[in-house]
Each structure stands twice: as C-alpha cells, then as structure tokens.
Design a protein around this motif. Structure first.
Motif, PDB file in Angstrom:
ATOM      1  N   GLN A 187      -8.670   1.860   3.495  1.00 32.39           N
ATOM      2  CA  GLN A 187      -7.738   0.718   3.455  1.00 32.39           C
ATOM      3  C   GLN A 187      -6.317   1.175   3.137  1.00 32.39           C
ATOM      4  O   GLN A 187      -5.583   0.523   2.398  1.00 32.39           O
ATOM      5  CB  GLN A 187      -8.205  -0.315   2.432  1.00 32.39           C
ATOM      6  N   THR A 188      -5.973   2.324   3.659  1.00 32.47           N
ATOM      7  CA  THR A 188      -4.636   2.880   3.452  1.00 32.47           C
ATOM      8  C   THR A 188      -4.056   3.263   4.807  1.00 32.47           C
ATOM      9  O   THR A 188      -4.522   4.219   5.432  1.00 32.47           O
ATOM     10  CB  THR A 188      -4.699   4.113   2.526  1.00 32.47           C
ATOM     11  N   GLU A 189      -3.099   2.497   5.236  1.00 37.07           N
ATOM     12  CA  GLU A 189      -2.535   2.725   6.571  1.00 37.07           C
ATOM     13  C   GLU A 189      -1.284   3.594   6.473  1.00 37.07           C
ATOM     14  O   GLU A 189      -0.420   3.357   5.622  1.00 37.07           O
ATOM     15  CB  GLU A 189      -2.165   1.377   7.203  1.00 37.07           C
ATOM     16  N   VAL A 190      -1.199   4.576   7.339  1.00 42.73           N
ATOM     17  CA  VAL A 190       0.030   5.373   7.410  1.00 42.73           C
ATOM     18  C   VAL A 190       1.037   4.593   8.245  1.00 42.73           C
ATOM     19  O   VAL A 190       0.758   4.232   9.398  1.00 42.73           O
ATOM     20  CB  VAL A 190      -0.251   6.764   8.006  1.00 42.73           C
ATOM     21  N   ALA A 229      -4.385  -1.127   0.060  1.00 40.66           N
ATOM     22  CA  ALA A 229      -4.870  -2.503   0.234  1.00 40.66           C
ATOM     23  C   ALA A 229      -4.030  -3.512  -0.541  1.00 40.66           C
ATOM     24  O   ALA A 229      -3.892  -4.662  -0.127  1.00 40.66           O
ATOM     25  CB  ALA A 229      -6.328  -2.588  -0.197  1.00 40.66           C
ATOM     26  N   SER A 230      -3.431  -3.085  -1.654  1.00 38.78           N
ATOM     27  CA  SER A 230      -2.633  -4.016  -2.463  1.00 38.78           C
ATOM     28  C   SER A 230      -1.216  -4.158  -1.909  1.00 38.78           C
ATOM     29  O   SER A 230      -0.416  -4.925  -2.429  1.00 38.78           O
ATOM     30  CB  SER A 230      -2.567  -3.512  -3.911  1.00 38.78           C
ATOM     31  N   GLY A 231      -0.906  -3.370  -0.882  1.00 40.33           N
ATOM     32  CA  GLY A 231       0.435  -3.422  -0.301  1.00 40.33           C
ATOM     33  C   GLY A 231       1.370  -2.381  -0.917  1.00 40.33           C
ATOM     34  O   GLY A 231       2.506  -2.220  -0.468  1.00 40.33           O
ATOM     35  N   ALA A 232       0.864  -1.648  -1.923  1.00 39.17           N
ATOM     36  CA  ALA A 232       1.705  -0.619  -2.563  1.00 39.17           C
ATOM     37  C   ALA A 232       1.921   0.543  -1.598  1.00 39.17           C
ATOM     38  O   ALA A 232       0.999   0.947  -0.877  1.00 39.17           O
ATOM     39  CB  ALA A 232       1.030  -0.133  -3.838  1.00 39.17           C
ATOM     40  N   VAL A 277      -7.220  12.309   3.011  1.00 34.69           N
ATOM     41  CA  VAL A 277      -7.506  11.546   4.236  1.00 34.69           C
ATOM     42  C   VAL A 277      -7.078  10.104   3.998  1.00 34.69           C
ATOM     43  O   VAL A 277      -7.510   9.479   3.031  1.00 34.69           O
ATOM     44  CB  VAL A 277      -9.018  11.555   4.567  1.00 34.69           C
ATOM     45  N   LEU A 278      -6.262   9.588   4.886  1.00 30.19           N
ATOM     46  CA  LEU A 278      -5.827   8.194   4.787  1.00 30.19           C
ATOM     47  C   LEU A 278      -6.424   7.423   5.963  1.00 30.19           C
ATOM     48  O   LEU A 278      -6.196   7.772   7.129  1.00 30.19           O
ATOM     49  CB  LEU A 278      -4.301   8.108   4.808  1.00 30.19           C
ATOM     50  N   GLU A 279      -7.213   6.412   5.650  1.00 31.39           N
ATOM     51  CA  GLU A 279      -7.918   5.631   6.682  1.00 31.39           C
ATOM     52  C   GLU A 279      -7.560   4.160   6.491  1.00 31.39           C
ATOM     53  O   GLU A 279      -7.724   3.618   5.400  1.00 31.39           O
ATOM     54  CB  GLU A 279      -9.431   5.864   6.561  1.00 31.39           C
ATOM     55  N   LYS A 280      -7.099   3.525   7.558  1.00 29.89           N
ATOM     56  CA  LYS A 280      -6.598   2.160   7.381  1.00 29.89           C
ATOM     57  C   LYS A 280      -7.701   1.115   7.191  1.00 29.89           C
ATOM     58  O   LYS A 280      -7.485   0.093   6.562  1.00 29.89           O
ATOM     59  CB  LYS A 280      -5.661   1.765   8.514  1.00 29.89           C
ATOM     60  N   GLU A 281      -8.893   1.395   7.725  1.00 22.71           N
ATOM     61  CA  GLU A 281      -9.985   0.419   7.618  1.00 22.71           C
ATOM     62  C   GLU A 281     -10.799   0.658   6.352  1.00 22.71           C
ATOM     63  O   GLU A 281     -10.723   1.726   5.760  1.00 22.71           O
ATOM     64  CB  GLU A 281     -10.934   0.551   8.810  1.00 22.71           C
ATOM     65  N   ARG A 282     -11.634  -0.352   6.043  1.00 25.33           N
ATOM     66  CA  ARG A 282     -12.634  -0.145   5.015  1.00 25.33           C
ATOM     67  C   ARG A 282     -13.962   0.114   5.714  1.00 25.33           C
ATOM     68  O   ARG A 282     -14.410  -0.704   6.519  1.00 25.33           O
ATOM     69  CB  ARG A 282     -12.716  -1.394   4.134  1.00 25.33           C
TER      70      ARG A 282
END
Ligand SMILES: Cc1cc2nc3c(=O)[nH]c(=O)nc-3n(C[C@H](O)[C@H](O)[C@H](O)COP(=O)(O)OP(=O)(O)OC[C@H]3O[C@@H](n4cnc5c(N)ncnc54)[C@H](O)[C@@H]3O)c2cc1C
Length: 432
Positions: free
Chosen positions: A146-149, A168-171, A52-57
């Motif tokens: 904190q991982t945005e697709v 979150a680190s931009g990676a 699961v990838l969720e952009k928010e924290r």
C-alpha cells in the motif's frame, strides 16, 4: 546534509539534500509482483539491503496464472519451492486443441531438451504473488505494501537516486538508493510520459477476456494440471486448472471478432457468445459455474526500447510484454528478476552502476523475449499453429517446441534447437 551510504560503498554526497524522512538501501524495487519479488529476494539473499514498494495490498487478483518449468530454478534458488509445491497444482505440460478439425496434441515438459524440472505450477496469482512477496521479506527485504511510488528523485545529471513513496495514510517519504529497479508491470513507471520509448508489436493487436469457473473440464491423473489451449476461428482460449475445482478460463480474440461486441452487450454475454464459437470451449465449460466477473484487456503487447540506464533497470512487464499465448510473462519477470539481481549485485560490488554493466542483462532478456515473440507471431500467422498439430511429428521438432514451452530460453550459448527456432521464426519488431 549529504547522503552517505550505510554500506560505505559508493558515495552519494552532494547529490541531493536529505529530507527528514528518508530511508536508505542498496536497491529500491518499485512493484511487488513476481518480477519485483524475485529481484528483491535474490538481492536480499546476497546480503543487499533492499526496499520493495508495492502500491496494492496483497493478496490481490492478477492475470497470468500459468507458470513455466524453468522458473522453478529461481524458486529453488530462493528457497521457496517447497511452499509452492504444497500450495499449487503441478502443470506437467500443455495440450493444444483445434476447434475446426478437433485435432489435439499434447506437449509434456519431461520431453524437453536439457533436463530441468519436468513440471511447473498453475497458480491463482493473488496467492502466488503473496507467497513470493512474503518470502522476499523473510529473506530480508523491507517490503512495504500500500505504498505507491509517485516520483523518481534524480541527481543533477538526471540519474535516478531514489523515489518518493506515499503510504496508505497518505504520508510521503523518500527512499534513497544506489540502484533503482522498475518492476511496476504494465504501469511501466519509468517509461510513462515517454511514448517514444514504448511501441506496439506487429500482429499482436489482440484483446483478452477472462474469468474463473468452478467445475470446468480437467484431465485425469498426472495430467490434471495441463493447460488447455483451444484454437478457434477468432483466436484462442486458455483453461488453467487450479488445485481444487476452480479453473481460469480466458479468450484471446482478434480485432474483427471484438468489433462484433454490441455497445449494449455485457462482457459476460459477449464472453458466452465467444465460448459458443468453439466446440471444445463449449464442452469444457458445460455444467461449470462462473465464479468471477469477466475482465477484459486490449492492446496488451508492447516493446520498451530502453531497459537500463545509469543506476536503474527494468524487470518483467516494465521491460515489455509479448502475449499470453505461451505463458511467458511471469517467467520472463521471474528469470529476468534473477538475472537482474546477479548483475546489480556485481555492479554494486564494483562500485560502478553505469548502464554499460547491464548490457549482458539486456541482451539475455531480449534474446529470450524475442525467441518467444517470433514463435507467437508465427502462431498468429498460422505457420506455427500448423506445426503444433502436425501428425506424425518428428521427435526433434516435438522436443524443440517443448523446450520453448518450458521456457528454456536463457543461455550463455544458444543450443541448436533455439537457433533453429529463431531462424525459422524470426521476430518482427516493427510493422513492415
Ligand atoms: C490476458 C493475459 C493473460 C496472461 N496470462 C499469463 C500466463 O498464463 N502466464 C504468465 O506467465 N503470464 C501471463 N500473463 C502475463 C503476466 O500477467 C505478466 O507478465 C506478469 O504478471 C509480469 O510480472 P511483473 O512482476 O513484471 O508485473 P506485475 O505482476 O504486474 O506486478 C507489478 C506490480 O507493481 C505494482 N505497481 C505498479 N505501479 C506501482 C507504483 N507506482 N508504485 C508501487 N507499486 C506499483 C503493481 O501493483 C503490481 O503489483 C498474461 C497477461 C495477459 C495480459
């Protein structure tokens, strides 16, 4: 390098070159709201590998705080019901109040046809969504906040076979998966950039204004958790009490009232002016303190034309949103998430994730959504509004309305009450 799925089922060989940082799963779910958590939890429970990838924290604020009893079946299936019981206030039903006539009418879920749970929950979504997402992780889903697709990876036939996420680190990294679920809510990731796939719904051009209050009205005893729905000249208000002394209060207003908002008027001042238009709203907030800034959303109702394709489907708001009136959004996401998980698991087992396998999923979700849609449109036309306040009310009509309010809308064969409602209030899908 070719992609070979760890389970051995399916063969993505030759589909696309594997970069160095690639995660693999049966299913990648984009979005960790109630829709994403439900589909991920149900799949993980079935032994599927899910990312699961969720952009928010989390926890984060979200609108949509009143649930429906029929979602509790999914919570019980997931094994999260006890935690929800301990955390949130029970909602036994819905009370409607008319500002013009001061009539009131109350519908209690225990009167619905077909049994089921006689209550739901009222939930601050920051906490509720966090509970569900953490539970999906406990069931085995690999949850990354904190991982945005940012991209969908497609094979040479255009079929989605993975996503690119940014943490979150931009990676940036890739997830390759045999199946992709779009649970991105109103962001509607798989629909974005395709205006032809999304249309507004007739009669539902409303705007919403919402906040939280401390010390607002609530009923006593076992009725404390009722949602209060106040009808007034320019639309309606909700009052959703939470456990403790905070409540959500919102106004859904028609276009002509919203036009009265002056350019230099703050949302708070417009909100207060709107509340003053209703005797019930004024009384329920008298002595209460606003504890959140007022938020606003316009044109939130839409239909999405494609809910599924080869190797992907949409769940919850990503597949469309009707209106907040009967608190149906989270229910469609949660129950739809369960239905999606069952269909995806079957398809992976059959090693056939073609669109046709999700025909039944789409039909069941659309049937449920359109049952609600017809009722909501009839409310705004005034027909259902009258029936809601009818006195005396035939017991069968009361139970029909209560069953709809309870969210009993996923059936193999629609019961008589649902057929009646659909025939009486057919949904308008396009402007006539
Ligand atoms: C004014 C208003 C009032 C409402 N009131 C109610 C109510 O009382 N009861 C009710 O049931 N419903 C209500 N709703 C509807 C409810 O808010 C939604 O139907 C519900 O949240 C849908 O759940 P979801 O999981 O589909 O989407 P969401 O809950 O929106 O979750 C989607 C998630 O996807 C994440 N995401 C988005 N894009 C990406 C990306 N690219 N990469 C990674 N993650 C991403 C988001 O951060 C979000 O966490 C209301 C709606 C409105 C507009």
């Amino acid at each position: 390098m070719a992609i070979v799925h760890p389970s051995g089922e399916g063969d993505l060989a030759g589909v696309y070159a594997l970069p160095e940082m690639t995660l693999q799963a049966d299913v990648v779910v984009i979005g960790g709201g109630p829709g994403g958590s439900s589909v991920a939890g149900c799949l993980a429970r079935r032994g599927r590998s899910v990312i699961v990838l969720e952009k928010e924290r989390f926890p984060r604020f979200h609108i949509g705080e009143s649930l429906l009893p029929r979602s509790l079946e999914v919570f019980a299936h997931l094994g999260v019901l006890d935690e929800l019981e301990q955390t949130f206030l029970r909602k036994p039903g819905a009370r409607f109040l008319c500002s013009a006539t001061r009539r009131t009418n109350q519908y209690l879920f225990r009167d619905a046809f077909g049994g089921g749970f006689p209550y739901a929950f009222q939930v601050p979504r920051a906490d509720f969504d966090h509970v569900l997402l953490k539970h999906a992780a406990r069931l085995g889903a690999d949850v990354r906040e904190q991982t945005e697709v940012t991209e969908i990876v497609r094979d040479d036939r255009g079929r989605p076979v993975g996503v690119v996420g940014k943490d979150a680190s931009g990676a940036r990294f890739e997830v390759s998966a045999r199946f992709l679920v779009d649970a991105t809510g109103r962001d509607t990731l798989l629909t974005s950039g395709r205006p032809e796939a999304k249309s507004l719904l007739p009669r539902l051009d409303q705007s919403a204004f919402f906040t939280h209050y401390q010390g607002a009205f609530r009923q006593h005893g076992e009725l404390e958790g009722n949602i209060q729905i106040i009808v007034f000249e320019h639309g309606w208000f909700w009052l959703i009490p939470f456990r403790g002394d905070v409540a959500s209060f919102g106004a859904v207003c028609n276009r002509s009232w919203v036009k009265t908002k002056r350019q230099d008027e703050t949302l708070e001042s417009f909100f207060d002016r709107t509340v003053a238009e209703s005797c019930w709203a004024t009384e329920m907030l008298s002595g209460a303190t606003r504890v959140r800034p007022v938020g606003a959303l316009a044109d939130f109702s839409y239909r999405v034309t494609d809910m599924r394709g080869d190797g992907w489907l949409k769940v919850g708001d990503a597949s469309g949103f009707i209106d907040p009136l009967f608190s149906t959004g989270a229910h469609l996401a949660i129950k739809g998430g369960y239905e999606a998980a069952v269909a995806i698991d079957d398809a992976l087992r059959a090693n056939d994730v073609s669109s046709a396998r999700f025909d039944t999923y789409e039909k069941r979700v659309r049937y449920a959504a359109e049952l609600f849609l017809g009722a909501v449109q009839a409310f705004y036309r005034g027909e259902l509004r009258e029936l809601l306040f009818l006195e005396p009310q035939r017991p069968t009509l009361r139970r029909t309305i209560t069953s709809m309010l309870a969210g009993d809308t996923f059936h193999d064969k629609p019961p008589t009450w649902a057929r009646f409602l659909k025939e009486r209030f057919p949904p308008e899908l396009r402007a006539s």
